[in-house]
Write an enzyme that holds these catalytic residues in place. Structure first.
Site, PDB file in Angstrom:
ATOM      1  N   SER A 239       0.724  -1.437  -0.087  1.00 26.47           N
ATOM      2  CA  SER A 239       0.000  -0.046  -0.051  1.00 26.47           C
ATOM      3  C   SER A 239       0.724   1.100   0.071  1.00 26.47           C
ATOM      4  O   SER A 239       2.140   1.046  -0.070  1.00 26.47           O
ATOM      5  CB  SER A 239      -0.853   0.042   1.111  1.00 26.47           C
ATOM      6  N   LYS A 240       0.095   2.482  -0.072  1.00 29.01           N
ATOM      7  CA  LYS A 240       1.278   3.487  -0.130  1.00 29.01           C
ATOM      8  C   LYS A 240       1.909   3.854   0.944  1.00 29.01           C
ATOM      9  O   LYS A 240       3.015   4.566   1.086  1.00 29.01           O
ATOM     10  CB  LYS A 240      -0.167   5.024  -0.119  1.00 29.01           C
ATOM     11  N   ARG A 241       1.907   3.227   2.335  1.00 29.07           N
ATOM     12  CA  ARG A 241       2.584   3.360   3.458  1.00 29.07           C
ATOM     13  C   ARG A 241       3.868   2.773   3.113  1.00 29.07           C
ATOM     14  O   ARG A 241       4.866   2.998   3.878  1.00 29.07           O
ATOM     15  CB  ARG A 241       1.905   2.894   4.535  1.00 29.07           C
ATOM     16  N   HIS A 242       4.074   1.858   2.028  1.00 28.28           N
ATOM     17  CA  HIS A 242       5.285   1.354   1.878  1.00 28.28           C
ATOM     18  C   HIS A 242       6.183   2.025   0.859  1.00 28.28           C
ATOM     19  O   HIS A 242       7.023   1.707   0.419  1.00 28.28           O
ATOM     20  CB  HIS A 242       4.888  -0.179   1.416  1.00 28.28           C
ATOM     21  N   GLY A 243       5.505   3.279   0.133  1.00 22.36           N
ATOM     22  CA  GLY A 243       6.087   3.773  -0.846  1.00 22.36           C
ATOM     23  C   GLY A 243       5.129   3.941  -2.120  1.00 22.36           C
ATOM     24  O   GLY A 243       3.812   3.699  -1.813  1.00 22.36           O
TER      25      GLY A 243
END
Length: 470
Positions: A239-243
């Site tokens: 997801s976006k929290r991983h990049g």
């Protein structure tokens, strides 16, 4: 043998996710290897979330990574009459029925079933009513098989068995006339003669729902394959929290499309210990048996390494072309217009060992545009001092007197000058570097001079001398 036909069928509800690109890539590779057909289909029946902007983003993303399609892009919203006619055909055959249950009733029954620890599936109360003149808010349901098993010979996961006793009578046509996903996808795959449905394993539970619909409509059942998810470093779904998860975000961050393809194909597929592949090698070596059945973990550092390798090995002119939009975004539009593609390629060769992304490369090449250069104050104060003025002035005079300009001639002259003056190379090399690039770090000094050319080299050295004199 039947010609291989595969498809990529994204929903246009946002950007093109890198997980979707990997799915498209595996389908594309198989089609190209088998001399088959790769179909692009836009599943846009979700009217609340589908947008034309998302469709454009999908097409741009596919083009950027070079995944060309042979047929399409088809849009489901342009095929509505097909879904309705096939749904009513199932009704005529007694394999579908009208359901008049209200949404609030279905929700209440679902909660009641869950409270009792039962499956929240539809209880089938309209299945035997034989409704022929339904009200306007009726939905059409498929009569799912209630007994036996469905066995899927998955090309990636192997044999998987599903018990039909857990099957649900799915709605295939909503009361507003729109088909549901599990029905429209079957009709499309059947009418487009798709031989292999390769998709993410989040669709695995849909497969036993779809196979009976293929059979009820009298269509051959395609072969299925379900790709494992891409996970973040914490082993949760990417997801976006991983990049960044949008493929075009990686373009903006300075990644080369071939590097992205190489990295994504290695997320779940391998060929021995080989890490880097040409596009043709991928087509030749790809096989389903080497696609892993367990999830792959996204590793940004590995992607960065692959991109750095591609920057080094891709033809400089190709890297230069990819660099131009980023240079323009950095405010160098006029400077870019004033130089040739050949000069840009020469610049790429100069810095390609130092940049892992094109964004980094923009920073490395910025000093080489224009007549003058912006001196970093700290570097100038340290190296362009009054003490260097006499020796720097002599060096400039020597360069001006040289009859020919070439890297080799200037390098030999420079080294001879250092020897004659009885100084160490670093004593004059660093002031020259700062005068030419504005910085203390740069590629080789004489490669820098070669890219700048005689006139700009002398101009920048003179301005450096002026700065040191003040």
């Amino acid at each position: 043998m039947t010609q291989v036909r595969v498809r990529f069928a994204p929903s246009p509800t946002g950007f093109l996710h890198i997980g979707g690109v990997r799915t498209a890539l595996f389908n594309w590779l198989y089609a190209r290897q088998q001399n088959g057909i790769f179909v692009l289909r836009i599943e846009d029946t979700d009217q609340d979330r589908s947008t034309d902007e998302s469709i454009q983003a999908i097409i741009e993303g596919m083009k950027w990574v070079g995944l060309d399609w042979d047929e399409g892009p088809f849009r489901q919203t342009e095929r509505m009459a097909l879904y309705r006619s096939h749904a009513l055909a199932l009704l005529d055959k007694g394999q579908a029925y009208w359901c008049v249950c209200k949404a609030e009733e279905l929700e209440a029954r679902r909660k009641e079933a869950e409270a009792k620890g039962l499956s929240p599936r539809y209880d089938g109360r309209c299945r035997t009513l034989g409704i022929t003149n339904p009200p306007g808010d009726a939905a059409l349901r498929f009569k799912a098989p209630q007994e036996g098993q469905i066995v899927v010979d998955d090309v990636i996961k192997g044999k998987i068995t599903f018990d039909n006793s857990a099957a649900d009578d799915l709605i295939i046509l909503r009361s507003n006339g729109y088909p549901t996903y599990n029905f429209s996808v079957v009709v499309d795959d059947a009418l487009m003669h798709i031989t292999h449905v390769i998709r993410g394993d989040d669709h695995l539970t849909n497969t036993p729902r779809q196979i009976p619909i293929f059979q009820a409509l009298g269509f051959p059942v395609p072969q299925f394959g379900h790709l494992p998810m891409i996970l973040g470093s914490d082993k949760s779904r990417l997801s976006k929290r991983h990049g960044a998860t949008s493929i075009m975000a990686y373009k903006d961050m300075g990644y080369l499309p071939e590097a992205m393809v190489n990295y994504l194909v290695r997320l779940g597929w391998s060929h021995g210990d080989q890490e880097l592949f040409t596009r043709q090698e991928l087509i030749e070596k790809f096989s389903w048996k080497n696609v892993q059945s367990s999830p792959a973990v996204f590793n940004p550092e590995k992607l960065l390494w692959i991109n750095a390798e591609y920057i080094k090995t891709t033809p400089p002119s190709q890297v230069a072309q990819a660099l131009v939009p980023l240079l323009e975004q950095a405010g160098l539009q006029e400077q870019v217009k004033a130089v040739s593609v050949e000069w840009l390629a020469q610049l790429v060769v100069l810095v390609k060992e130092r940049a892992k992304t094109l964004v980094e490369m923009v920073d490395w090449v910025r000093p080489y545009f224009g007549e003058s250069v912006l001196l970093e104050e700290e570097a100038a104060k340290k190296f362009l001092t009054p003490a260097i003025v006499p020796v720097l002035g002599k060096l400039i005079a020597r360069f001006e007197a040289l009859p020919a300009f070439s890297k080799q001639v200037w390098e030999e002259s420079f080294k001879k000058f250092v020897e004659e003056e009885g100084i160490k190379m670093g004593q004059i090399a660093q002031p020259v570097r700062v005068a030419l690039t504005g910085r203390t770090a740069s590629p080789g000094l004489f490669e820098v001079m070669e890219v700048l050319g005689r006139d700009r080299t002398l101009l920048r050295l003179r301005r450096g001398l002026e700065w040191a004199t003040v």
